[in-house]
Design a protein around this motif. Structure first.
Motif, short mmCIF file in Angstrom:
data_model
loop_
_atom_site.label_atom_id
_atom_site.label_comp_id
_atom_site.label_asym_id
_atom_site.label_seq_id
_atom_site.Cartn_x
_atom_site.Cartn_y
_atom_site.Cartn_z
N VAL B 32 -14.92 2.31 28.56
CA VAL B 32 -14.25 2.72 27.33
C VAL B 32 -14.82 4.00 26.71
O VAL B 32 -14.37 4.42 25.66
N ASN B 33 -15.80 4.60 27.35
CA ASN B 33 -16.37 5.82 26.80
C ASN B 33 -15.80 7.05 27.50
O ASN B 33 -16.19 7.36 28.62
N PRO B 34 -14.86 7.74 26.88
CA PRO B 34 -14.27 8.91 27.54
C PRO B 34 -15.26 10.07 27.57
O PRO B 34 -16.24 10.11 26.82
N MET B 35 -14.96 11.04 28.42
CA MET B 35 -15.78 12.26 28.44
C MET B 35 -15.60 12.99 27.11
O MET B 35 -14.50 12.98 26.54
N ALA B 36 -16.65 13.66 26.66
CA ALA B 36 -16.58 14.39 25.39
C ALA B 36 -15.55 15.52 25.49
O ALA B 36 -15.51 16.25 26.49
N ILE B 37 -14.74 15.65 24.46
CA ILE B 37 -13.65 16.62 24.49
C ILE B 37 -14.18 18.06 24.60
O ILE B 37 -13.58 18.90 25.27
N GLN B 38 -15.31 18.32 23.95
CA GLN B 38 -15.85 19.68 24.01
C GLN B 38 -16.35 20.04 25.41
O GLN B 38 -16.27 21.18 25.84
N PHE B 39 -16.85 19.02 26.12
CA PHE B 39 -17.27 19.22 27.51
C PHE B 39 -16.06 19.61 28.36
O PHE B 39 -16.11 20.56 29.16
N LYS B 40 -14.96 18.89 28.15
CA LYS B 40 -13.76 19.17 28.94
C LYS B 40 -13.21 20.56 28.61
O LYS B 40 -12.79 21.30 29.50
N LYS B 41 -13.23 20.90 27.34
CA LYS B 41 -12.70 22.21 26.93
C LYS B 41 -13.55 23.34 27.52
O LYS B 41 -13.01 24.35 28.01
N ALA B 42 -14.86 23.15 27.53
CA ALA B 42 -15.73 24.18 28.08
C ALA B 42 -15.49 24.35 29.58
O ALA B 42 -15.45 25.48 30.10
N LEU B 43 -15.33 23.24 30.29
CA LEU B 43 -15.04 23.31 31.73
C LEU B 43 -13.72 24.03 31.97
O LEU B 43 -13.60 24.89 32.85
N ALA B 44 -12.71 23.66 31.18
CA ALA B 44 -11.39 24.26 31.34
C ALA B 44 -11.46 25.77 31.10
O ALA B 44 -10.90 26.56 31.86
N ASP B 45 -12.16 26.15 30.04
CA ASP B 45 -12.26 27.59 29.74
C ASP B 45 -12.96 28.34 30.86
O ASP B 45 -12.61 29.50 31.17
N ALA B 46 -13.95 27.70 31.49
CA ALA B 46 -14.64 28.37 32.61
C ALA B 46 -13.65 28.67 33.73
O ALA B 46 -13.68 29.76 34.33
N ALA B 47 -12.78 27.73 34.01
CA ALA B 47 -11.79 27.94 35.08
C ALA B 47 -10.75 28.97 34.66
O ALA B 47 -10.40 29.88 35.44
#
Lengths: 445, 545
Positions: B32-47
């Motif tokens: 039930v613990n999703p990945m942190a949204i800021q982590f996902k956004k940072a990864l996305a921005d890198a790509a």
């Protein structure tokens, strides 16, 4: 991550096994890369590359089991995977049918790896697509195809001394060629472990020729016909039938191999005497891993049908123990004996009949008789006096492979194939079969 | 088409070595613990940044965490319980007018940036064989938004023991009423999908789905005959409250032959009926082949809709992109352009949608960042539209995508997948019992059986689970060995009546397959009980050696 060699996987599996406190621990590592190129309308639509390596840990406390998988291989991650599997096992109810995995066994390696296949790069894939696209453009035809190659490995180990590591490679190519007006369609499939046995030009030419020959198809009345089934036309029919070679289902009375009144039909003659089918993990044309990764049991060369008689049923370890039988690894391939004739030579010996290139959307209608339905597709032709006379519209069939294998006239040269919906590697012949049951027409091209 | 992934799953589940088939197994407390949204956004921005810098004209990134749990049981034993997780990143780019795609499970900024650069290189290689550049319909960036499947009970927090006990209770119920063997399963899916694109969207979605199929088998050893009756449940896009069926969720089938379900499911009650009905099937009258009026129940008709309308109106198939595998379509562009192609009778209306609550296809946004919507496919029997993605919209003269782009994993490239495609309820008040009253010689069919359709979605053959003879307006007895054959256009033009919205409910497919490499998708199809006149029924009984 880099592809792991035997030394790498032995080190990892030993580490995982040493971390487990369970009564039993098994480990599987799968890894590799898959590349593909897909094209349609004479242009590349997608191309991809996926690399992945995963570790599965399965543990048992008594009859309680749990499994965990991860994609990371540092020591901390390995320990985490073991603890997760153990946590799950403690939560799981006991399975009275639990069977331990086998004790240490030596696996005789099979030749599943090719350096040339391993070396395939994006340029090679693009060139495969280019052959059929360029040839189709020249002939005012439209190509749609898919080429995929895999270079992978699997390692298995358990706390009872089993260890195996082997690399494998494969290529799979399918191509559909259609006329621009949509009135003709041809298809080809080629599979191999060693890409040097694959000729993209030859394959594309087969689909092109079928497409050109298949325009202006005439309707033939549905009914029972002598048919020449190319190997791809029977691959999934056979796979459905061999899927029902499970001893437990037969013994329990819920398969076509159940004997009326109880028991199974092992030893019964259910097919024409020409039918001889076996599994052989070391077969040079269709090599597969020498173990069954689900049970960790070694695979063996074994007859499945001999002279038309049921020669073996497949026993799970639990059912084998209960019935006093021997469990062996589930086959990964199916080899069916054939003759030496090409499909063209089978056609030349046919007075009247139907040539089927491919069958499609096969589904079980009645498991009691293995009645299957499906359709012909991408090249169906009428044969008269040893020659293809004209293309015909596609048919729906309702037929049992048991009946089909009883009505064999002649077998052709076996070919290497992967089925659309089966993980089995196949080496099966073209077949000329009497009274194949076409039940309706399909207008689809 | 419904592929055999389900079979692979259940086969794997039956093995003694419990290797999960969906991905990485995970401990329950971590579900039930999703990945942190800021982590996902940072990864996305890198790509996104790496792709743009490498020359991409467009880039989208999908960061996925796919959680599944499946439980398999046989008779009174739980055979397997597996939790799985699969996480990673898929990067798609457009460069030189062509697509490139690369996926990686290494979730670091460097790894996703490298994936983006590789995707650009692949796109450039593909552009050599491109006949025309890809054209994307515009999508307005939505900024940072979120969407979640509405649910009240999270399957991830329900104790495994309770779920296993529910299945075993169902198995016992079937065994007590006539089944010789019983297997049941519970599939539970949670897709945590993060999408970002150079259009300026950062979309976080949390999608939940459930399905609990079973098979009751009755064996008569003396005659060597066996028959099965599968569950009549429909998979749903909702939480575990799906299993809290109340009287209002139970529907009386025509003639009271069985109980059906709408909005929630009572698996134990259905299993009890299944045991009895499987046993009855052993002595059911074998059908006389011929023409019959068919009365088709929604949990049966959904699959006919799926194959003959859902797949036939996928624009990628119409255009030829699936020619090598799933096939093309008889519903060609000229038929749509004519604006008068009678796909069905005047009462036949099909709507595509991504918005129906509880459906498998309900999402906030597709995998190109397009918001879910609803539109007509067939109106008053006439083909009026298709299902399109961003790169297809211009072909049918539209300026917006229909939002039909999906991938089944972070490692799969997104492509055109069908939304929920549903037959609208009849406008006249009509119950299933009233529908049957007008049938002189007919068959009432319930539940999904065997199914097969040609590669242009025209000639088909369908079976079912339960077949009841209708004679002079009355349901009389069970029939056996029934399958019906038709072609899509004749079949839908033979549609003569349908029940009203009180009877409308959804069936669904959990493992719809398409594409190369093949991908699966989940989708619902709604209808009310519907009648088709003069359909060809064949007898499927055969004898083998």
């Amino acid at each position: 991550m880099k592809k792991l060699n035997q030394e790498d996987t032995k080190r990892i599996t030993d580490k995982v096994l040493s971390l487990s406190k369970a009564d039993e621990c098994t480990v599987t590592i799968d890894g590799g890369r898959t590349g593909n190129i897909r094209y349609a309308r004479n242009a590349v639509s997608t191309a991809g590359l996926v690399e992945n390596t995963s570790l599965a840990v399965s543990v048992a406390f008594g009859k309680q089991q749990g499994t965990a998988m991860i994609n990371e291989f540092d020591d901390k991650s390995l320990e985490k995977a073991v603890r997760r599997a153990e946590d799950l096992a403690r939560l799981a109810p006991e399975n009275p049918e639990f069977m331990p995995t086998p004790s240490g066994a030596a696996f005789k390696a099979s030749a599943t790896f090719s350096d040339k296949t391993d070396a395939i790069d994006p340029e090679f894939r693009a060139q495969v697509a280019a052959y059929s696209i360029e040839a189709c453009r020249k002939n005012k035809l439209v190509a749609a195809g898919f080429f995929t190659d895999e270079s992978a490995f699997q390692a298995i180990a358990n706390s009872r001394g089993v260890f195996g590591h082997q690399q494998r490679t494969s290529v799979d190519f399918t191509c559909t060629v259609r006329t621009e007006d949509g009135r003709g369609s041809g298809w080809v499939r080629r599979d191999a472990s060693d890409v040097s046995k694959f000729d993209a030009r030859e394959a594309a030419d087969v689909a092109i020729e079928k497409a050109l020959r298949s325009v202006e198809a005439k309707a033939l009345e549905p009914g029972r016909y002598t048919v020449i089934l190319e190997p791809a036309a029977t691959a999934d029919l056979l796979a459905y039938m061999f899927g029902a070679f499970d001893a437990r289902s037969a013994d329990e009375g819920r398969s076509f191999l159940a004997r009326k009144g109880g028991g199974n039909r092992l030893g019964d003659k259910l097919f024409d005497e020409q039918v001889n089918v076996w599994a052989d993990p070391w077969h040079p044309d269709v090599p597969v891993l020498p173990w069954d990764s689900q049970t960790m049991l070694p695979r063996e060369k074994m007859d499945l049908i001999k002279g038309g008689k049921i020669a073996a049923l497949q026993y799970s370890p639990f059912w084998a123990k209960k019935q006093g039988a021997r469990a062996v690894g589930q086959p990964g391939n199916i080899v069916m004996a054939g003759g030496s004739k090409s499909t063209a030579e089978l056609i030349a010996n046919t007075k009247k009949g139907v040539l089927v290139t491919r069958t499609w959307y096969i589904r079980m209608v009645d498991p009691q008789s293995v009645l299957l339905t499906g359709l012909t597709r991408d090249g169906t032709f009428y044969i008269e006096n040893g020659k293809i006379k004209h293309p015909i519209k596609n048919f729906r069939f309702n037929e049992s492979p048991v009946t089909m294998l009883n009505n064999i006239d002649e077998l052709g040269r076996p070919e290497i194939l992967a089925g659309d919906e089966t993980p089995l590697q196949l080496l099966i012949p073209a077949m000329r079969v009497r009274d194949f049951n076409f039940t309706s027409l399909s207008d689809a091209v | 088409m419904e592929r055999r992934t389900f079979l692979k799953v259940s086969a794997a589940a039956g093995g003694t070595l419990l290797v999960p088939v969906f991905g990485n197994a995970i401990a329950a407390e971590e579900l039930v613990n999703p990945m942190a949204i800021q982590f996902k956004k940072a990864l996305a921005d890198a790509a996104l940044n790496a792709a743009t810098k490498a020359g991409a004209s467009y880039c989208d990134v999908r960061i996925g965490r796919y959680l599944n749990q499946f439980i398999t049981t046989r008779d009174t034993n739980v055979e397997n319980i597996v939790n799985t997780e699969s996480s990673g990143v898929g990067v798609r780019v457009l460069a030189n007018g062509a697509y490139g795609f690369v996926a990686t499970n290494v979730m670091t900024a460097d790894a996703v940036a490298e994936a983006a650069r590789q995707a650009v290189a692949i796109a450039r290689a593909n552009a050599r064989l491109q006949s025309e550049p890809v054209r994307l319909a515009p999508v307005k960036g939505v900024g940072e938004v979120a969407w979640a499947t509405p649910f009240t009970k999270d399957w991830r927090t329900v104790p495994v023991k309770d779920k296993a006990e529910m299945l075993i209770a169902a198995n016992k119920a079937a065994l007590a009423t006539g089944a010789t063997f019983m297997t049941s399963m519970l599939f539970q899916v949670n897709q945590q999908k993060y999408f970002a694109s150079t259009d300026g969207s950062y979309i976080d979605q949390d999608i939940h789905r459930l399905w609990s199929p079973f098979t009751a088998t009755a064996v008569d050893k003396a005659s060597g005959k066996f028959r099965t009756r599968d569950g009549l449940s429909s998979p749903a896009g909702m939480g575990y409250e799906f299993f809290d069926a109340q009287p209002r969720h139970k529907v009386r089938a025509a003639g009271g032959v069985t109980t059906l379900y709408h909005g929630a499911y009572d698996i134990v009650e259905d299993a009890k009926a299944a045991g009895r009905q499987a046993r009855e099937k052993l002595t059911a009258k074998s059908v006389e082949p011929g023409k019959y009026d068919l009365v088709l129940s929604p949990e049966h008709l959904f699959l006919t809709i799926h194959e003959s309308v859902g797949h036939a109106t996928e624009l990628d198939r119409v255009l030829g992109y699936e020619a090598n595998y799933a096939g093309t379509s008889f519903a060609t562009l000229d038929k749509w352009q004519s604006k008068k192609f009678k796909y069905g009778s005047d009462i036949v209306n099909f709507v595509a949608d991504r918005t129906t609550p509880g459906s498998l296809g309900a999402v906030g946004y597709d995998d190109e960042g397009v918001p879910g919507k609803r539109w007509d496919i067939i109106k008053d029997g006439v083909l009026v539209n298709y299902q399109a993605t961003r790169d297809q919209a211009h072909i049918i003269g539209e300026h917006q995508s229909h939002g039909c782009s999906f991938a089944d994993s972070w490692s799969s490239v997104q492509f055109q997948r069908m939304p929920n495609v549903s037959l609208q309820a009849g406008r006249k008040k009509l119950t299933p019992d009233e529908l049957v009253k007008d049938v002189k010689k007919g068959i009432y069919i319930l539940g999904r059986g065997s199914y097969s359709i040609d590669q242009q979605r025209y000639n088909f053959q369908f079976g079912g689970q339960l077949f009841y003879e209708i004679k002079d307006g009355k349901i009389t007895q069970q029939l056996g060995d029934v399958a019906y054959q038709a072609n899509t256009q004749e079949f839908w033009n033979a549609c003569t009546a349908m029940c009203d919205e009180r009877d409308w409910r959804m069936g669904g497919s959990f493992f719809d397959g398409k594409g190369q490499p093949s991908q699966i998708s989940a989708v619902s199809h709604g209808s009310s009980t519907t009648r088709f006149n003069g359909i060809n029924v064949i007898n499927t009984a055969r004898k083998i050696a």
